[in-house]
Design an enzyme around this catalytic site. Structure first.
Site, PDB file in Angstrom:
ATOM      1  N   SER A 120       0.773  -1.321   0.060  1.00 14.09           N
ATOM      2  CA  SER A 120      -0.033  -0.028  -0.041  1.00 14.09           C
ATOM      3  C   SER A 120       0.861   1.295  -0.036  1.00 14.09           C
ATOM      4  CB  SER A 120      -0.985   0.085   1.238  1.00 14.09           C
ATOM      5  OG  SER A 120      -1.773  -1.005   1.378  1.00 14.09           O
ATOM      6  N   HIS A 141      -0.548  -2.769  -7.589  1.00 13.00           N
ATOM      7  CA  HIS A 141      -1.170  -2.204  -6.431  1.00 13.00           C
ATOM      8  C   HIS A 141      -2.814  -2.383  -6.702  1.00 13.00           C
ATOM      9  CE1 HIS A 141      -2.424   0.960  -3.017  1.00 13.00           C
ATOM     10  NE2 HIS A 141      -2.667  -0.451  -2.552  1.00 13.00           N
ATOM     11  N   GLU A 153      -2.576   0.093  -9.795  1.00  9.93           N
ATOM     12  CA  GLU A 153      -1.772   1.026 -10.025  1.00  9.93           C
ATOM     13  C   GLU A 153      -0.486  -0.068 -10.513  1.00  9.93           C
ATOM     14  OE1 GLU A 153      -2.316   4.985  -7.181  1.00  9.93           O
ATOM     15  OE2 GLU A 153      -1.800   2.995  -6.195  1.00  9.93           O
ATOM     16  N   ASN A 191      -3.273   6.128  -2.557  1.00  9.51           N
ATOM     17  CA  ASN A 191      -2.960   6.215  -1.091  1.00  9.51           C
ATOM     18  C   ASN A 191      -2.511   7.305  -0.411  1.00  9.51           C
ATOM     19  OD1 ASN A 191      -4.321   3.867  -0.307  1.00  9.51           O
ATOM     20  ND2 ASN A 191      -2.524   2.623  -0.132  1.00  9.51           N
TER      21      ASN A 191
HETATM   22  N1  CAA Z   1     -15.553  -9.035  -1.635  1.00  2.00           N
HETATM   23  C1  CAA Z   1     -15.724  -9.352  -2.975  1.00  2.00           C
HETATM   24  N2  CAA Z   1     -16.863  -8.958  -3.565  1.00  2.00           N
HETATM   25  C2  CAA Z   1     -17.627  -8.057  -2.632  1.00  2.00           C
HETATM   26  C3  CAA Z   1     -17.391  -7.503  -1.288  1.00  2.00           C
HETATM   27  C4  CAA Z   1     -16.315  -8.261  -0.802  1.00  2.00           C
HETATM   28  N3  CAA Z   1     -15.642  -8.214   0.332  1.00  2.00           N
HETATM   29  N4  CAA Z   1     -18.147  -6.639  -1.080  1.00  2.00           N
HETATM   30  C5  CAA Z   1     -19.046  -6.529  -1.956  1.00  2.00           C
HETATM   31  N5  CAA Z   1     -18.947  -7.208  -2.886  1.00  2.00           N
HETATM   32  C6  CAA Z   1     -19.483  -7.236  -4.208  1.00  2.00           C
HETATM   33  C7  CAA Z   1     -20.943  -7.896  -4.111  1.00  2.00           C
HETATM   34  O1  CAA Z   1     -20.853  -9.346  -4.348  1.00  2.00           O
HETATM   35  C8  CAA Z   1     -21.518  -7.033  -5.389  1.00  2.00           C
HETATM   36  O2  CAA Z   1     -21.524  -7.817  -6.581  1.00  2.00           O
HETATM   37  P1  CAA Z   1     -22.248  -7.842  -7.835  1.00  2.00           P
HETATM   38  O3  CAA Z   1     -22.583  -6.405  -8.169  1.00  2.00           O
HETATM   39  O4  CAA Z   1     -21.630  -8.535  -8.597  1.00  2.00           O
HETATM   40  O5  CAA Z   1     -23.599  -8.319  -7.099  1.00  2.00           O
HETATM   41  C9  CAA Z   1     -20.946  -5.855  -5.444  1.00  2.00           C
HETATM   42  O6  CAA Z   1     -19.538  -5.866  -4.609  1.00  2.00           O
HETATM   43  C10 CAA Z   1     -21.627  -4.619  -4.577  1.00  2.00           C
HETATM   44  O7  CAA Z   1     -21.917  -5.058  -3.359  1.00  2.00           O
HETATM   45  P2  CAA Z   1     -23.139  -4.646  -2.487  1.00  2.00           P
HETATM   46  O8  CAA Z   1     -24.084  -4.256  -3.110  1.00  2.00           O
HETATM   47  O9  CAA Z   1     -23.351  -5.549  -1.241  1.00  2.00           O
HETATM   48  O10 CAA Z   1     -22.574  -3.475  -1.420  1.00  2.00           O
HETATM   49  P3  CAA Z   1     -22.151  -2.033  -1.880  1.00  2.00           P
HETATM   50  O11 CAA Z   1     -22.936  -1.459  -3.224  1.00  2.00           O
HETATM   51  O12 CAA Z   1     -22.240  -1.202  -0.787  1.00  2.00           O
HETATM   52  O13 CAA Z   1     -20.687  -2.088  -2.437  1.00  2.00           O
HETATM   53  C11 CAA Z   1     -18.198  -1.921  -1.954  1.00  2.00           C
HETATM   54  C12 CAA Z   1     -19.663  -2.573  -1.552  1.00  2.00           C
HETATM   55  C13 CAA Z   1     -17.882  -2.066  -3.455  1.00  2.00           C
HETATM   56  C14 CAA Z   1     -17.345  -2.523  -1.074  1.00  2.00           C
HETATM   57  C15 CAA Z   1     -18.516  -0.432  -1.687  1.00  2.00           C
HETATM   58  O14 CAA Z   1     -19.039  -0.215  -0.458  1.00  2.00           O
HETATM   59  C16 CAA Z   1     -17.331   0.552  -2.019  1.00  2.00           C
HETATM   60  O15 CAA Z   1     -16.746   0.754  -2.927  1.00  2.00           O
HETATM   61  N6  CAA Z   1     -16.516   0.786  -0.801  1.00  2.00           N
HETATM   62  C17 CAA Z   1     -15.341   1.632  -0.908  1.00  2.00           C
HETATM   63  C18 CAA Z   1     -14.245   0.600  -1.091  1.00  2.00           C
HETATM   64  C19 CAA Z   1     -12.710   1.474  -1.089  1.00  2.00           C
HETATM   65  O16 CAA Z   1     -12.690   2.459  -0.935  1.00  2.00           O
HETATM   66  N7  CAA Z   1     -11.816   0.453  -1.672  1.00  2.00           N
HETATM   67  C20 CAA Z   1     -10.302   0.905  -1.527  1.00  2.00           C
HETATM   68  C21 CAA Z   1      -9.724   0.957  -0.143  1.00  2.00           C
HETATM   69  S1  CAA Z   1      -8.236   1.321  -0.037  1.00  2.00           S
HETATM   70  C22 CAA Z   1      -7.247   0.231  -0.759  1.00  2.00           C
HETATM   71  O17 CAA Z   1      -7.606  -1.064  -1.183  1.00  2.00           O
HETATM   72  C23 CAA Z   1      -5.801   0.508  -0.768  1.00  2.00           C
HETATM   73  C24 CAA Z   1      -5.012   0.183   0.174  1.00  2.00           C
HETATM   74  O18 CAA Z   1      -3.940  -0.022  -0.293  1.00  2.00           O
HETATM   75  C25 CAA Z   1      -5.438   0.325   1.630  1.00  2.00           C
HETATM   76  P1  NAD Z   2      -4.294  -9.952   5.427  1.00  2.57           P
HETATM   77  O1  NAD Z   2      -3.503  -9.478   6.840  1.00  2.57           O
HETATM   78  O2  NAD Z   2      -5.661 -10.097   5.339  1.00  2.57           O
HETATM   79  O3  NAD Z   2      -3.359 -11.144   4.808  1.00  2.57           O
HETATM   80  C1  NAD Z   2      -2.197 -11.410   4.855  1.00  2.57           C
HETATM   81  C2  NAD Z   2      -1.777 -12.814   4.534  1.00  2.57           C
HETATM   82  O4  NAD Z   2      -0.286 -12.960   4.326  1.00  2.57           O
HETATM   83  C3  NAD Z   2      -2.138 -13.503   5.867  1.00  2.57           C
HETATM   84  O5  NAD Z   2      -3.132 -14.797   5.291  1.00  2.57           O
HETATM   85  C4  NAD Z   2      -0.765 -14.031   6.496  1.00  2.57           C
HETATM   86  O6  NAD Z   2      -0.924 -15.567   7.113  1.00  2.57           O
HETATM   87  C5  NAD Z   2      -0.076 -14.182   5.159  1.00  2.57           C
HETATM   88  N1  NAD Z   2       1.500 -14.215   5.438  1.00  2.57           N
HETATM   89  C6  NAD Z   2       2.019 -13.300   6.313  1.00  2.57           C
HETATM   90  N2  NAD Z   2       3.420 -13.344   6.299  1.00  2.57           N
HETATM   91  C7  NAD Z   2       3.535 -14.249   5.387  1.00  2.57           C
HETATM   92  C8  NAD Z   2       4.776 -14.832   4.594  1.00  2.57           C
HETATM   93  N3  NAD Z   2       5.825 -14.553   5.064  1.00  2.57           N
HETATM   94  N4  NAD Z   2       4.655 -15.717   3.464  1.00  2.57           N
HETATM   95  C9  NAD Z   2       3.248 -16.057   3.150  1.00  2.57           C
HETATM   96  N5  NAD Z   2       2.136 -15.668   3.770  1.00  2.57           N
HETATM   97  C10 NAD Z   2       2.302 -14.764   4.786  1.00  2.57           C
HETATM   98  O7  NAD Z   2      -3.508  -8.747   4.367  1.00  2.57           O
HETATM   99  P2  NAD Z   2      -4.135  -7.910   3.475  1.00  2.57           P
HETATM  100  O8  NAD Z   2      -4.892  -6.784   3.842  1.00  2.57           O
HETATM  101  O9  NAD Z   2      -4.550  -8.885   2.344  1.00  2.57           O
HETATM  102  O10 NAD Z   2      -3.035  -6.885   2.866  1.00  2.57           O
HETATM  103  C11 NAD Z   2      -1.853  -7.634   2.116  1.00  2.57           C
HETATM  104  C12 NAD Z   2      -0.982  -6.645   1.238  1.00  2.57           C
HETATM  105  O11 NAD Z   2      -1.786  -5.820   0.773  1.00  2.57           O
HETATM  106  C13 NAD Z   2      -0.517  -5.374   2.231  1.00  2.57           C
HETATM  107  O12 NAD Z   2       0.814  -5.068   1.847  1.00  2.57           O
HETATM  108  C14 NAD Z   2      -1.180  -4.438   2.235  1.00  2.57           C
HETATM  109  O13 NAD Z   2      -0.768  -3.209   2.536  1.00  2.57           O
HETATM  110  C15 NAD Z   2      -1.797  -4.616   0.851  1.00  2.57           C
HETATM  111  N6  NAD Z   2      -3.071  -3.948   0.545  1.00  2.57           N
HETATM  112  C16 NAD Z   2      -4.252  -4.079   1.320  1.00  2.57           C
HETATM  113  C17 NAD Z   2      -5.404  -3.470   0.897  1.00  2.57           C
HETATM  114  C18 NAD Z   2      -6.424  -3.610   2.017  1.00  2.57           C
HETATM  115  O14 NAD Z   2      -7.449  -2.942   1.874  1.00  2.57           O
HETATM  116  N7  NAD Z   2      -6.455  -4.485   3.091  1.00  2.57           N
HETATM  117  C19 NAD Z   2      -5.538  -2.904  -0.279  1.00  2.57           C
HETATM  118  C20 NAD Z   2      -4.439  -2.997  -1.198  1.00  2.57           C
HETATM  119  C21 NAD Z   2      -3.242  -3.203  -0.868  1.00  2.57           C
END
Ligand code: CAA
Ligand code: NAD
Length: 300
Positions: A120, A141, A153, A191
């Site tokens: 991330s 990403h 990304e 991010n």
């Molecule tokens: N896994 C897989 N599929 C999922 C799911 C999950 N956890 N949650 C929902 N879905 C699917 C559903 O099955 C549904 O699919 P269909 O359209 O094919 O039926 C679809 O998504 C829509 O779901 P819902 O109608 O139940 O719910 P919603 O309309 O509220 O959408 C959401 C759910 C897509 C998660 C929406 O709430 C959303 O866009 N949330 C924001 C998500 C976001 O910002 N993600 C980025 C996070 S940051 C990141 O990822 C980067 C990082 O490095 C941390």
């Molecule tokens: P998570 O905690 O759900 O899953 C991590 C998995 O990795 C666990 O099942 C753990 O058992 C396994 N693991 C840990 N160390 C390991 C190793 N050395 N070898 C093999 N398996 C190992 O984490 P996550 O949310 O899936 O995040 C994973 C990566 O993706 C992170 O770098 C995170 O920043 C990135 N990411 C997360 C998100 C998010 O929304 N959660 C979105 C984009 C990117």
């Protein structure tokens, strides 16, 4: 140029199981690896559940769902990735385990394979340098949930070859996602903007600008976000949010990015959000409700 036919995914958690699923749906043979056998089983079970739900909703043919599942093989051994053409890492958001993993994978996976991190916020080149193949190393990403979010990304480190970037981009297009290219700066594009926003939401809650429910309702109803920021923080995982904020703080030294005290405490308590059952919300019931223990924690 290498052709990608077999994709390895390391880490079967929130992101890894989704990346494995979308890769298999794109026609690739997939090897999904987790060091923890129980986490691997859980990841594979999630893929099966989501495929079954898509069939139930009439969005996927039962035969296609079965073929997709059959393309994913699970393993706990690095040797299982030996023949992969692309290996995508999705383990914990901390640099030390990622760097250690790449050294181990370099010994186990064929030398021409491309390696990609799903980090991330952490340095791509620092991982590339530990991989034994810095030219064949990029960032890919994905966004959570990987099955739904359209963006990937594609991150070019200073060592990445044109070929590695091109192959990564082709893979993203073949799985039906939209690639955007970006540089190896902590947080990349999304991010860079999203993590400070989520960290500010936690800090705002800590300062008492509103209740959990009101902060989330405010951003949903006032800014059109699909989820409020504290729900999204729980959804991403508070351990991952913490790691991402630390990674960005390490690069930019901006105090705004430093994980707030409450985030430290919640992570120490094992409150990782939706995946552990407790975070800003209690996710253990039918519907998430604001975590009743959190106000007590906030007063510590
Ligand atoms: N896994 C897989 N599929 C999922 C799911 C999950 N956890 N949650 C929902 N879905 C699917 C559903 O099955 C549904 O699919 P269909 O359209 O094919 O039926 C679809 O998504 C829509 O779901 P819902 O109608 O139940 O719910 P919603 O309309 O509220 O959408 C959401 C759910 C897509 C998660 C929406 O709430 C959303 O866009 N949330 C924001 C998500 C976001 O910002 N993600 C980025 C996070 S940051 C990141 O990822 C980067 C990082 O490095 C941390
Ligand atoms: P998570 O905690 O759900 O899953 C991590 C998995 O990795 C666990 O099942 C753990 O058992 C396994 N693991 C840990 N160390 C390991 C190793 N050395 N070898 C093999 N398996 C190992 O984490 P996550 O949310 O899936 O995040 C994973 C990566 O993706 C992170 O770098 C995170 O920043 C990135 N990411 C997360 C998100 C998010 O929304 N959660 C979105 C984009 C990117």
């Amino acid at each position: 140029m290498t052709q990608i036919g077999r994709v390895g995914v390391v880490g079967a958690g929130l992101m890894g199981h989704g990346i494995a699923q979308v890769s298999a749906q794109g026609g690739y043979d997939v090897v999904l690896l987790d060091a923890d056998a129980a986490a691997l089983e859980k990841g594979l079970a999630s893929v099966e559940k989501l495929l079954a739900r898509a069939v139930e909703k009439g969005k996927l043919d039962a035969q296609d769902a079965a073929a997709t599942r059959a393309r994913i093989m699970g393993t706990t051994e690095h040797a299982g990735l030996a023949d992969c053409d692309l290996v995508i890492e999705a383990i914990v958001e901390r640099i030390e385990p990622k760097v250690a993993l790449w050294g181990q994978l370099d010994a186990a996976v064929k030398p021409e394979a491309i390696f990609a991190t799903n980090t991330s916020s952490l340095s791509v080149v620092e991982q590339a340098a530990a991989s034994g193949r810095p030219d064949r190393f990029i960032g890919l990403h994905f966004f959570n949930p990987a099955q739904v979010m359209q963006l990937v990304e594609v991150i070019r480190a200073i060592t990445s070859s044109e070929e590695a970037v091109a192959l990564g981009t082709q893979y993203v297009e073949r799985i039906g996602k939209t690639p955007v290219q970006t540089k190896d700066r902590a947080g990349f594009i999304v991010n860079r903007l999203l993590i400070p926003f989520l960290v500010d939401a936690v800090r705002g809650y800590e300062e008492g600008i509103g209740s959990i429910a009101d902060i989330d309702a405010a951003l949903r109803l006032g800014a059109g976000h699909p989820m409020g920021p504290l729900t999204l923080a729980d959804f991403v995982g508070l351990d991952t949010l913490f790691g991402a904020a630390e990674g960005m703080f390490a690069e930019f030294r901006d105090p705004r990015l430093a994980p707030p005290s409450l985030l430290h405490k919640m992570r120490s308590a094992g409150w990782y959000g939706k995946k552990s059952g407790l975070g800003f919300y209690d996710w253990t019931g039918e519907k998430p409700v604001p975590n009743p223990g959190i106000d007590a924690l906030r007063r510590v």
